[in-house]
Design an enzyme around this catalytic site. Structure first.
Site, short mmCIF file in Angstrom:
data_model
loop_
_atom_site.label_atom_id
_atom_site.label_comp_id
_atom_site.label_asym_id
_atom_site.label_seq_id
_atom_site.Cartn_x
_atom_site.Cartn_y
_atom_site.Cartn_z
N TRP A 228 2.70 8.09 -2.57
CA TRP A 228 4.11 8.23 -2.99
C TRP A 228 4.21 9.14 -4.20
O TRP A 228 5.07 10.00 -4.28
CB TRP A 228 4.67 6.83 -3.29
N ASN B 291 -11.14 -2.57 -4.91
CA ASN B 291 -10.42 -1.55 -5.69
C ASN B 291 -11.13 -1.19 -7.01
O ASN B 291 -10.80 -0.18 -7.64
CB ASN B 291 -8.98 -2.00 -5.99
N ASP C 163 0.82 -1.21 0.00
CA ASP C 163 0.00 0.00 0.00
C ASP C 163 0.86 1.27 0.00
O ASP C 163 1.97 1.27 0.54
CB ASP C 163 -0.92 -0.02 1.24
C1 IPE Z 1 -5.29 -2.59 0.08
O1 IPE Z 1 -5.02 -1.26 -0.09
C2 IPE Z 1 -5.31 -3.29 -1.24
C3 IPE Z 1 -4.01 -3.44 -1.90
C4 IPE Z 1 -2.86 -3.06 -1.43
C5 IPE Z 1 -4.05 -4.09 -3.18
P1 IPE Z 1 -6.19 -0.17 -0.20
O2 IPE Z 1 -5.52 1.13 -0.42
O3 IPE Z 1 -7.17 -0.59 -1.21
O4 IPE Z 1 -6.87 -0.26 1.23
P2 IPE Z 1 -7.71 0.79 2.04
O5 IPE Z 1 -8.74 1.36 1.09
O6 IPE Z 1 -6.77 1.85 2.51
O7 IPE Z 1 -8.30 0.03 3.17
C1 IPE Z 2 -1.69 0.30 -3.27
O1 IPE Z 2 -1.47 1.66 -3.29
C2 IPE Z 2 -1.97 -0.25 -4.64
C3 IPE Z 2 -3.37 -0.67 -4.84
C4 IPE Z 2 -4.30 -0.67 -3.94
C5 IPE Z 2 -3.72 -1.14 -6.16
P1 IPE Z 2 -2.67 2.70 -3.24
O2 IPE Z 2 -3.09 3.00 -4.64
O3 IPE Z 2 -3.74 2.26 -2.34
O4 IPE Z 2 -1.93 3.95 -2.66
P2 IPE Z 2 -2.47 4.95 -1.53
O5 IPE Z 2 -2.84 4.12 -0.35
O6 IPE Z 2 -3.63 5.67 -2.11
O7 IPE Z 2 -1.30 5.84 -1.26
MG MG Z 3 -4.10 2.50 -0.36
#
Ligand code: IPE
Ligand code: IPE
Ligand code: MG
Length: 231
Positions: A20, A63, A15
């Protein structure tokens, strides 16, 4: 590094890609590209350390609720990832597995995934188990429905044996990068006794040293599984 207690199976909730990128004044997709590149680096180091199975959370069943543009970009990246790393994975005798409902992915991506899974099935140096359209709750429902269809008893063992990636067992350690302290639907059933490690480091910055730190923290944990510690 002290390597006496290397976890056999490690799950990673990768995550922090979006944040980033935003920190660098870039679009979220820039972070996803950096995050994908980091997968290669970390898998290489993990297997070098002696980890046998890496379960990587790449895309959750929730997602899909992100903006279409971001979802499309993630799907494109997955296509490139599977194609690009297949050669390397084959050479290193690693096995790719995918857990999650892949039936709703594009025909193109399904084909690429199936090829990666099929051609690496017999490899035994290590397993990269990718959570794709994965949800821990959905996985439990899937296992229970399978048992019902087969007229089998609903027991703890039977559910375990019918989870998507049952053959790889339970993660000893689950790492979450990006600062959130939650599981976000990742390996809920098989994570019942996993050690949890949370770090603020955003996924694209999670390098070999950070993995070493997580393993080091794991090696100092006392796993009791509900019993009383033996002295
Ligand atoms: C969890 O991250 C899913 C993955 C890393 C693929 P999310 O960014 O989707 O989780 P939440 O929404 O912060 O709980
Ligand atoms: C994790 O990074 C990747 C996926 C969930 C696909 P995020 O896209 O959730 O990144 P943040 O949490 O918004 O920074
Ligand atoms: Mg995330």
């Amino acid at each position: 590094m002290e390597t006496s207690k290397i976890p056999s199976h490690v799950g990673i909730i990768m995550d922090g890609n979006g944040r980033w990128a935003l920190l660098r004044g870039e679009k979220r997709s820039y972070g996803h590209r950096a995050g994908t590149a980091n997968v290669e680096k970390i898998t290489e180091h993990a297997f070098k350390l002696g980890i046998k199975t890496l379960s990587l959370y790449a895309f959750s069943s929730e997602n899909w609720a992100r903006p279409k543009e971001e979802v499309d970009e993630l799907m494109r990246l997955l296509e490139t990832y599977f194609k690009k790393f297949l050669k390397k994975v084959e050479k290193e005798k690693l096995r790719i597995n995918v857990m999650g409902d892949t039936s709703v992915l594009s025909a193109k991506l399904q084909k690429i995934i199936n090829k990666a899974v099929e051609t690496t099935r017999a490899n035994d140096v290590g397993v990269i188990n990718i959570g794709l359209n994965y949800g821990g709750r959905q996985e439990i429902v899937y296992a229970v429905n399978k048992l019902l269809k087969e007229n089998k008893e609903i027991t703890v063992e039977n559910i375990s044996e019918n989870l998507y990636s049952a053959e790889f067992g339970e993660p000893d350690l689950i790492i979450r990068t990006g600062g959130e302290i939650r599981l976000s639907n990742f390996m809920l059933y098989q994570g019942a006794y996993s050690e949890l490690y949370f770090t603020d480091v955003l996924w694209p910055d999670f390098d070999e040293k950070e993995l070493d730190k997580a393993i080091d923290a794991f090696s100092k944990r006392h796993r009791r599984f509900g019993k009383v510690e033996e002295s």
